[in-house]
Design a protein around this motif. Structure first.
Motif, PDB file in Angstrom:
ATOM      1  N   VAL A 649      46.078  21.946 160.498  1.00 45.64           N
ATOM      2  CA  VAL A 649      46.166  22.406 159.071  1.00 45.64           C
ATOM      3  C   VAL A 649      45.704  23.478 158.734  1.00 45.64           C
ATOM      4  CG1 VAL A 649      45.629  21.422 156.626  1.00 45.64           C
ATOM      5  CG2 VAL A 649      46.457  19.999 158.388  1.00 45.64           C
ATOM      6  N   LEU A 650      44.184  23.726 159.097  1.00 45.61           N
ATOM      7  CA  LEU A 650      43.530  25.020 158.782  1.00 45.61           C
ATOM      8  C   LEU A 650      44.087  26.203 159.396  1.00 45.61           C
ATOM      9  CD1 LEU A 650      40.667  26.287 157.816  1.00 45.61           C
ATOM     10  CD2 LEU A 650      39.924  25.970 160.367  1.00 45.61           C
ATOM     11  N   GLU A 651      44.569  26.095 160.579  1.00 52.45           N
ATOM     12  CA  GLU A 651      45.180  27.455 161.209  1.00 52.45           C
ATOM     13  C   GLU A 651      46.507  27.616 160.332  1.00 52.45           C
ATOM     14  OE1 GLU A 651      45.948  30.494 163.548  1.00 52.45           O
ATOM     15  OE2 GLU A 651      44.031  29.111 163.333  1.00 52.45           O
ATOM     16  N   GLN A 652      47.441  26.566 159.820  1.00 55.39           N
ATOM     17  CA  GLN A 652      48.644  26.793 159.262  1.00 55.39           C
ATOM     18  C   GLN A 652      48.400  27.131 158.041  1.00 55.39           C
ATOM     19  OE1 GLN A 652      51.633  23.828 160.152  1.00 55.39           O
ATOM     20  NE2 GLN A 652      50.887  23.296 162.123  1.00 55.39           N
ATOM     21  N   ARG A 653      47.264  26.998 157.182  1.00 54.06           N
ATOM     22  CA  ARG A 653      47.082  27.406 156.087  1.00 54.06           C
ATOM     23  C   ARG A 653      46.839  28.649 155.949  1.00 54.06           C
ATOM     24  NH1 ARG A 653      42.887  23.830 154.691  1.00 54.06           N
ATOM     25  NH2 ARG A 653      44.216  22.348 153.998  1.00 54.06           N
ATOM     26  N   LEU A 654      46.061  29.062 157.059  1.00 52.47           N
ATOM     27  CA  LEU A 654      45.922  30.629 157.125  1.00 52.47           C
ATOM     28  C   LEU A 654      47.166  31.497 157.408  1.00 52.47           C
ATOM     29  CD1 LEU A 654      42.433  30.578 159.094  1.00 52.47           C
ATOM     30  CD2 LEU A 654      42.670  31.203 156.911  1.00 52.47           C
ATOM     31  N   ILE A 655      48.016  30.807 158.081  1.00 57.56           N
ATOM     32  CA  ILE A 655      49.174  31.406 158.672  1.00 57.56           C
ATOM     33  C   ILE A 655      49.983  31.492 157.096  1.00 57.56           C
ATOM     34  CG2 ILE A 655      51.424  31.399 159.639  1.00 57.56           C
ATOM     35  CD1 ILE A 655      49.838  30.172 162.153  1.00 57.56           C
ATOM     36  N   PHE A 656      49.955  30.709 156.339  1.00 64.56           N
ATOM     37  CA  PHE A 656      50.810  30.573 155.239  1.00 64.56           C
ATOM     38  C   PHE A 656      50.459  31.780 154.225  1.00 64.56           C
ATOM     39  CE2 PHE A 656      52.175  29.153 151.101  1.00 64.56           C
ATOM     40  CZ  PHE A 656      53.443  28.805 151.417  1.00 64.56           C
ATOM     41  N   ILE A 657      48.977  31.954 154.406  1.00 58.45           N
ATOM     42  CA  ILE A 657      48.363  32.970 153.466  1.00 58.45           C
ATOM     43  C   ILE A 657      48.893  34.101 154.002  1.00 58.45           C
ATOM     44  CG2 ILE A 657      46.259  33.949 152.838  1.00 58.45           C
ATOM     45  CD1 ILE A 657      45.132  31.284 152.589  1.00 58.45           C
ATOM     46  N   ASP A 658      48.940  34.689 155.141  1.00 56.37           N
ATOM     47  CA  ASP A 658      49.438  35.599 155.683  1.00 56.37           C
ATOM     48  C   ASP A 658      50.912  35.973 155.239  1.00 56.37           C
ATOM     49  OD1 ASP A 658      47.086  36.429 156.745  1.00 56.37           O
ATOM     50  OD2 ASP A 658      47.632  35.605 158.810  1.00 56.37           O
ATOM     51  N   LEU A 659      51.867  34.965 155.214  1.00 51.67           N
ATOM     52  CA  LEU A 659      53.218  34.949 154.757  1.00 51.67           C
ATOM     53  C   LEU A 659      53.055  35.306 153.403  1.00 51.67           C
ATOM     54  CD1 LEU A 659      54.751  31.657 156.564  1.00 51.67           C
ATOM     55  CD2 LEU A 659      55.063  34.015 156.981  1.00 51.67           C
ATOM     56  N   LEU A 660      52.399  34.831 152.581  1.00 52.95           N
ATOM     57  CA  LEU A 660      52.408  35.175 151.186  1.00 52.95           C
ATOM     58  C   LEU A 660      52.022  36.719 150.968  1.00 52.95           C
ATOM     59  CD1 LEU A 660      50.279  32.239 149.565  1.00 52.95           C
ATOM     60  CD2 LEU A 660      52.670  32.740 149.333  1.00 52.95           C
ATOM     61  N   ARG A 661      50.956  37.263 151.779  1.00 53.16           N
ATOM     62  CA  ARG A 661      50.604  38.438 151.592  1.00 53.16           C
ATOM     63  C   ARG A 661      51.959  39.398 152.266  1.00 53.16           C
ATOM     64  NH1 ARG A 661      46.089  41.239 151.761  1.00 53.16           N
ATOM     65  NH2 ARG A 661      44.908  39.222 152.310  1.00 53.16           N
ATOM     66  N   ARG A 662      52.700  39.067 153.074  1.00 55.30           N
ATOM     67  CA  ARG A 662      53.704  39.908 153.580  1.00 55.30           C
ATOM     68  C   ARG A 662      54.812  39.735 152.318  1.00 55.30           C
ATOM     69  NH1 ARG A 662      57.511  37.862 158.164  1.00 55.30           N
ATOM     70  NH2 ARG A 662      58.002  36.395 156.551  1.00 55.30           N
ATOM     71  N   GLU A 663      54.753  38.568 151.968  1.00 56.27           N
ATOM     72  CA  GLU A 663      55.768  38.724 150.632  1.00 56.27           C
ATOM     73  C   GLU A 663      55.555  39.391 149.537  1.00 56.27           C
ATOM     74  OE1 GLU A 663      58.907  37.611 148.257  1.00 56.27           O
ATOM     75  OE2 GLU A 663      58.608  37.490 150.316  1.00 56.27           O
ATOM     76  N   TYR A 664      54.286  39.612 149.072  1.00 56.14           N
ATOM     77  CA  TYR A 664      53.694  40.598 148.119  1.00 56.14           C
ATOM     78  C   TYR A 664      54.134  41.889 148.411  1.00 56.14           C
ATOM     79  CZ  TYR A 664      51.358  36.355 145.705  1.00 56.14           C
ATOM     80  OH  TYR A 664      51.068  35.067 145.080  1.00 56.14           O
ATOM     81  N   LEU A 665      53.736  42.279 149.607  1.00 57.76           N
ATOM     82  CA  LEU A 665      54.035  43.438 149.926  1.00 57.76           C
ATOM     83  C   LEU A 665      55.576  43.934 150.044  1.00 57.76           C
ATOM     84  CD1 LEU A 665      51.369  43.731 153.082  1.00 57.76           C
ATOM     85  CD2 LEU A 665      51.198  44.862 150.820  1.00 57.76           C
ATOM     86  N   ARG A 666      56.396  42.737 150.289  1.00 60.81           N
ATOM     87  CA  ARG A 666      57.838  43.038 150.188  1.00 60.81           C
ATOM     88  C   ARG A 666      58.110  43.402 149.005  1.00 60.81           C
ATOM     89  NH1 ARG A 666      62.199  41.128 148.675  1.00 60.81           N
ATOM     90  NH2 ARG A 666      60.979  39.520 147.438  1.00 60.81           N
ATOM     91  N   GLN A 667      57.603  42.642 147.680  1.00 60.41           N
ATOM     92  CA  GLN A 667      58.149  43.023 146.466  1.00 60.41           C
ATOM     93  C   GLN A 667      57.521  44.054 145.833  1.00 60.41           C
ATOM     94  OE1 GLN A 667      56.631  39.538 143.855  1.00 60.41           O
ATOM     95  NE2 GLN A 667      57.090  37.926 145.278  1.00 60.41           N
ATOM     96  N   LEU A 668      56.493  44.573 146.464  1.00 62.70           N
ATOM     97  CA  LEU A 668      56.012  45.879 146.059  1.00 62.70           C
ATOM     98  C   LEU A 668      56.838  46.868 146.758  1.00 62.70           C
ATOM     99  CD1 LEU A 668      52.116  45.534 146.618  1.00 62.70           C
ATOM    100  CD2 LEU A 668      53.398  46.219 144.552  1.00 62.70           C
TER     101      LEU A 668
END
Length: 897
Positions: A649-668
Motif C-alpha cells: 500500500v505504501l509503495e503503490q500510494r507513492l507511485i500514485f502520487i507520481d502519477l498525479l504529478r505527471r498528470e499535472y505536468l501534462r495539464q500544464l
C-alpha cells in the motif's frame, strides 16, 4: 474602451515600468557598491588591450593588492571577470522583453551593441567599480582568445542549419560570392579609406579594414526570411554567402594584417607577404581549413554513430556535448596548430555533420535548443563587448565620415553583386535581379567583423607595449586601430539598425514574399481544418460530465474560431469526433439553439435531431448520434483472497502520487492549467506534502494539503497578482478566490481520475484483470479525495461555477487552436510569419479572457444586460446570460477603438 479597462491598462503599464525601474536601480546600486576613490580612477581604454598573461602576472596581482588593500578588495580583483558576461545577459533579457513587446522590427544585436556603447562611455567617465573592472579584464583578453571563444560557437549552428542539397547545387555561385566578390569589396573599401579618410592610414591597413568590412552577418535577415517565407534559393544565397565569405574575409585579413604588422618593425610580428606568397597562403588557409573541417566532421559523425542508446538521457546529453567539443577543437586545430582558416574548418565540419549525422542524433530538439542557447549567450556577450569598445573610442567628428562610409559600403556591394550577376545568374541554381538587389541591400555586418576588429585592436595594443617601439609610434598605431574599430563597429551598428528593419519592406516590394493565390488558399484551408479541429475538441469537452452544461454563448464570445460556425461545419466535426472518440457522446443541448435561434420549439427539436446525426461517407443516410457499441471491456475485479500488504500500500500510494504529478505536468503542457497563477503551485506543492505523509504511512491527503498550501503569504501574493491583472480598483477579490478554488478543484479531479485509469491499467493482472487489495486501498483513497473536491465545488453558487467552467473551456479551446498552428509551423507546413499572425490573435483573446474571467462584474453584467426576448427557446437564465450578441459586438468595437 470602458473606464475600468483604461484604468487597468494604465495600471499594468505603470506596474511594468515600475518593475523595470526598480530592477534598473538595483543594478546601478550593485555597480556603484564597489566604487573606488578618485585617485584610482583611470581610463578604461588607456590600458584596455593588455594580454591575459600580463593581466594575471604576479607583478600585476601585487599591484592590484597594493592599490586595493586599503579597501579590502584585493582578493576580488580577478573574480570581477565573471561579472561582465552575466551582466550583459541581464541587459539582454530586458532588451529582448522591450523589443518583443514594443519594437519588433529592431534587431536584438543592434540594441545590445548600442547598450554596450553606453556602458563603454560610462566606464570611461566614471570611477572604478565592479562592472568597470570586469569590463577592463574582458577588454584586456588576448585577441586570439576572443576569436577562439566566440566564433566556433556562433558559426557551427549556422553551418549545421544550412540546406545541404542547395548548398552543393549552388556551391560555385557561393564561391563567386565569397572569393572574387570579397576581394573586390576589400579593394574598393580600401580605396575609399585610403583617399577619403584624413587619418594617414597605410594602404595595407586600408586593405585590412576592407577585409573586416567584407564579412557579412545574415542573422537578422535570416530570421526575416524565415518569418516571411522567402524562396529557398534566396535563403541559401544569403546564408551560404555569409558563411563562405566569413572564411574568405578572415583569409584576406590574415594576409593584409600581416603586411600591416610588418610596418611596425617588431621582430617576428608580421610578414612582408608578396603576390606569390599571398596566393600560396590563401590556398593553404582556405583548402587546409576545408580538409581539416571535413576530417573533424567525419570524426563527429563516427562519434554520433557509436553513441546509439537513444533511450539513455545521459547518452543524449553526451551526444550534444560531442558536437560543441568537436566544433571548438576543429577551429583550434585549424586556426592555431595548422595555421589554416578556423572558420572554413567549422563550416565544413557543420555541413558534413548535417549531411551524414543528422539522422544519428538521438534527440534533435535537445541539440538544436542547446545550440540556440549557446548562440544567444555568445552573441549577447560579443555585441555588448564590441559596443563597449566602440562607445569608449568613438568621437563626434567620426560620425560624418561614418555616414559617408556607410553609403559607400552599400554602393560598393550593389556594384559588386550586379557586376557578377551575368555569371551568378547562369550557374548553380541561378538568380534573378530582384534577389540580387535584395542581397545587395541585405548584406549586414556583425559577428565576424566585430571579432576581427577586436582581434586587430588587441594585437596592436599588445605588441606596441614592446620596448623597441617608440612612444610616438605606439600612440600613432593605437589611434589607427581605435579609429578602425570605431568605423567597423559603426558600420555593423548602422547596417543592423537601418538595413535590418527595412529589409522586410524591400523584400515585399520586390515581390519575393508575395503569397500566391494558391498559397492563400492553402492557408485558408489550414484555417478551416483548425476550425473543425476546435469544434471536435469542444465536443470532446462537453462529452465529459464536468463540462456537459457549459454555455456555448460564452464559448462563442471568447473563441473566435467558433463565432460563425455553420450547421454543415458542425456535421463535419461530429463525423470526425465519432471517428476519433467512438466511445463518447457529446451533449449538444447547449449548442443547438445557437445554430437555430429563430426556430420554434417543435422545429428546433426536428433540426436538433438532424444535427445530432452522423452521415456515412456519402452522407446519404443519417445515423442518430448515440453511443455506438464498442468492444466489451472486462470489469476490474479485486483479489480478496490475498491478504492486505501494508508495505505494498505504501509503495503503490507513492507511485500514485507520481502519477498525479505527471498528470499535472501534462495539464500544464497542453495548457489545461494556466502556468501563470497560484493553482499549479498549490497543486504541485500539495503532492510534496502528500508524499511526505505517505512515506510515514498516512493515506492520501493532497486535497487538504492543497488548501493548506494557501497560507497567508501565498494568499497575499495571489492577491497582488490579481490586482496586477485587473487593476487596483477592478474586480472582486472574493470572487477571484472562488474562481481559483473552482479551477483548482477541476484540475484536481481531472488529475485523480486520469491517474486512477492509468493505475488500474498498469497494476491490473494481465490474465484476470484483477487488482490487489493494496491497489484497491489506494484507489479508494483517491476516490475519497475526489469526493472532497466535488463537495467543495458544490458549496459555491451554481451560476458562478457554470460561468467559471465555461470560461475555463474557452481557455482550453484557445490554447488548442494556438497549438494547431504551432504544430503546422514546427512541421514546416506554415511559415513563421503566417503562424505568428494567428498566434498573436489568440494571445490577445487569451489576455482578454483572463481579464474578464477575473472580474466578477463581467459575469454579472451579462445577466443584467440581456433582455428576456433574446432567450432561445427552452433555455434557462444561466445559459441566456452568456448568449449576448450585443456584448460581443460592443467588445469588438471597443477593441477596434
Amino acid at each position: 474602451m470602458s473606464s475600468k479597462r483604461k484604468d487597468f491598462a494604465r495600471f499594468q503599464s505603470k506596474a511594468t515600468l515600475a518593475i523595470l525601474i526598480i530592477l534598473g536601480t538595483v543594478i546601478l546600486i550593485i555597480i556603484h557598491w564597489t566604487d573606488r576613490p578618485n585617485q584610482f580612477k583611470q581610463s578604461t581604454f588607456a590600458r584596455r588591450m593588455t594580454s591575459v598573461s600580463d593581466a594575471i602576472s604576479t607583478e600585476n596581482l601585487n599591484d592590484d593588492k597594493e592599490i586595493s588593500s586599503e579597501h579590502g578588495e584585493g582578493d576580488h580583483a580577478i573574480s570581477h571577470v565573471v561579472l561582465f558576461p552575466w551582466f550583459a545577459q541581464l541587459i539582454g533579457i530586458f532588451a529582448y522583453w522591450i523589443i518583443s513587446r514594443y519594437a519588433h522590427g529592431i534587431p536584438y544585436t543592434a540594441v545590445l551593441f548600442i547598450t554596450g556603447a553606453m556602458m563603454g562611455y560610462y566606464s570611461d567617465h566614471s570611477y572604478g567599480n565592479a562592472i568597470v573592472e570586469s569590463m577592463k579584464q574582458w577588454l584586456g583578453i588576448n585577441g586570439e582568445v576572443i576569436i577562439l571563444t566566440f566564433l566556433p560557437g556562433l558559426l557551427f549552428l549556422d553551418s549545421y542549419n544550412i540546406n545541404v542539397h542547395l548548398f552543393v547545387q549552388s556551391f560555385w555561385q557561393l564561391v563567386v560570392f565569397a572569393f572574387p566578390m570579397v576581394l573586390g569589396g576589400t579593394y574598393l573599401t580600401a580605396l575609399v579609406a585610403y583617399y577619403f579618410f584624413p587619418y594617414g592610414w597605410s594602404f595595407d591597413l586600408c586593405m585590412t579594414f576592407g577585409s573586416i568590412l567584407a564579412a557579412t552577418d545574415p542573422v537578422a535577415v535570416a530570421v526575416l526570411l524565415n518569418e516571411l517565407g522567402a524562396p529557398s534559393r534566396l535563403k541559401i544565397h544569403i546564408s551560404g554567402e555569409s558563411l563562405m565569405n566569413d572564411g574568405s574575409a578572415v583569409v584576406f585579413y590574415h594576409i593584409f594584417s600581416s603586411r600591416f604588422f610588418y610596418e611596425l618593425g617588431i621582430k617576428g610580428f608580421g610578414e612582408a607577404i608578396g603576390w606569390a606568397r599571398g596566393f600560396a597562403l590563401f590556398f593553404r588557409l582556405a583548402f587546409g581549413g576545408a580538409c581539416i573541417g571535413l576530417a573533424f566532421g567525419v570524426g563527429l559523425v563516427t562519434i554520433l554513430f557509436n553513441l546509439n542508446r537513444r533511450l539513455s538521457v545521459e547518452e543524449n546529453v553526451v551526444q550534444v556535448t560531442s558536437t560543441i567539443t568537436v566544433a571548438y577543437l576543429a577551429f583550434y586545430v585549424s586556426e592555431i596548430l595548422a595555421g589554416c582558416s578556423g572558420i572554413i574548418s567549422v563550416l565544413f565540419c557543420g555541413v558534413t555533420t548535417k549531411a551524414f549525422g543528422e539522422t544519428l542524433l538521438n534527440n534533435t530538439a535537445l541539440t538544436t535548443d542547446f545550440w540556440h542557447i549557446t548562440e544567444h549567450l555568445l552573441n549577447t556577450t560579443l555585441f555588448c563587448l564590441g559596443g563597449a569598445v566602440w562607445g569608449g573610442i568613438t568621437s563626434k567628428s567620426d560620425w560624418i565620415y561614418l555616414a559617408c562610409l556607410y553609403v559607400a559600403v552599400i554602393m560598393i556591394r550593389v556594384f559588386l553583386v550586379f557586376s557578377f550577376f551575368p555569371l551568378t545568374s547562369r550557374i548553380g541554381i541561378s538568380q534573378n535581379w530582384q534577389e540580387a538587389l535584395f542581397m545587395s541591400y541585405g548584406g549586414l555586418r556583425g559577428t565576424v567583423g566585430v571579432s576581427l576588429a577586436l582581434l586587430l585592436s588587441a594585437q596592436i595594443y599588445e605588441q606596441t607595449d614592446d620596448e623597441s617601439v617608440s612612444e610616438e609610434t605606439r600612440e600613432a598605431y593605437r589611434i589607427y586601430v581605435d579609429k578602425l574599430f570605431a568605423f567597423s563597429g559603426g558600420i555593423a551598428f548602422l547596417t543592423l539598425l537601418v538595413n535590418g528593419p527595412t529589409s522586410a519592406i524591400l523584400l515585399k516590394n520586390l515581390g519575393l514574399v508575395t503569397p500566391s493565390e494558391t498559397r492563400l488558399n492553402v492557408v485558408k484551408n489550414y484555417e478551416q481544418h483548425m476550425k473543425i479541429n476546435t469544434l471536435v475538441e469542444y465536443m470532446n469537452l462537453i462529452s465529459k460530465k464536468r463540462f456537459e452544461h457549459v454555455d456555448f454563448g460564452v464559448i462563442r464570445e471568447h473563441v473566435s474560431p467558433l463565432q460563425n460556425i455553420t450547421r454543415e461545419e458542425v456535421k463535419i466535426a461530429a463525423e470526425s469526433f465519432k471517428l476519433k472518440y467512438p466511445d463518447k457522446t457529446p451533449n449538444f443541448a447547449n449548442l443547438v439553439p445557437y445554430l437555430f435561434p429563430n426556430e420554434s420549439q417543435l422545429a428546433l427539436t426536428s433540426e436538433a435531431s438532424t444535427l445530432l446525426s452522423f452521415s456515412d461517407r456519402s452522407r446519404s443516410e443519417p445515423i442518430t448520434l448515440t453511443r455506438q457499441p464498442s468492444k466489451r471491456v472486462r470489469e476490474t475485479v479485486y483479489d480478496y483472497k490475498t491478504p492486505l500488504d501494508r508495505l505494498a500500500v505504501l509503495e503503490q500510494r507513492l507511485i500514485f502520487i507520481d502519477l498525479l504529478r505527471r498528470e499535472y505536468l501534462r495539464q500544464l503542457d497542453v495548457s489545461e492549467l494556466d502556468s501563470r497563477g497560484f493553482i499549479p503551485y498549490s497543486l504541485l506543492q500539495s503532492l510534496e506534502v502528500a508524499k511526505s505523509a505517505a512515506s510515514n504511512g498516512l493515506p492520501l491527503c493532497d486535497w487538504a494539503a492543497s488548501q493548506a498550501v494557501s497560507d497567508s503569504f501565498t494568499r497575499r501574493g495571489d492577491k497582488l497578482l490579481h490586482a496586477y491583472r485587473v487593476g487596483r480598483n477592478g474586480g472582486d477579490h472574493d470572487f477571484h478566490v472562488i474562481r481559483t478554488q473552482v479551477l483548482q478543484a477541476l484540475s484536481f479531479i481531472q488529475a485523480h481520475r486520469a491517474s486512477q485509469k492509468t493505475f488500474k491499467a498498469e497494476f491490473a493482472s494481465v490474465n484476470s484483470n484483477s487488482l490487489t487489495l493494496a491497489a484497491k486501498a489506494v484507489l479508494d483513497e483517491s476516490k475519497d479525495q475526489v469526493a472532497k473536491a466535488e463537495s467543495a465545488i458544490n458549496n459555491f453558487d451554481v451560476d458562478d461555477v457554470s460561468a467559471i467552467k465555461s470560461q475555463y473551456v474557452c481557455q482550453i479551446l484557445l490554447y488548442k487552436s494556438a497549438h494547431y498552428f504551432e504544430n503546422l509551423a514546427r512541421r514546416g507546413l506554415m511559415t513563421e510569419k503566417e503562424a505568428t499572425e494567428y498566434l498573436y490573435q489568440y494571445d490577445l483573446e487569451l489576455r482578454k479572457l483572463r481579464l474578464q474571467s477575473e472580474l466578477k462584474t463581467e459575469i454579472r453584467l451579462l445577466n443584467n444586460r440581456i433582455s428576456p426576448e433574446l432567450q432561445p427557446p427552452g433555455f434557462g437564465p444561466t445559459t441566456i446570460a452568456v448568449l449576448s450578441t450585443i456584448i460581443s459586438e460592443e467588445d469588438s468595437s471597443e477593441n477596434h477603438a
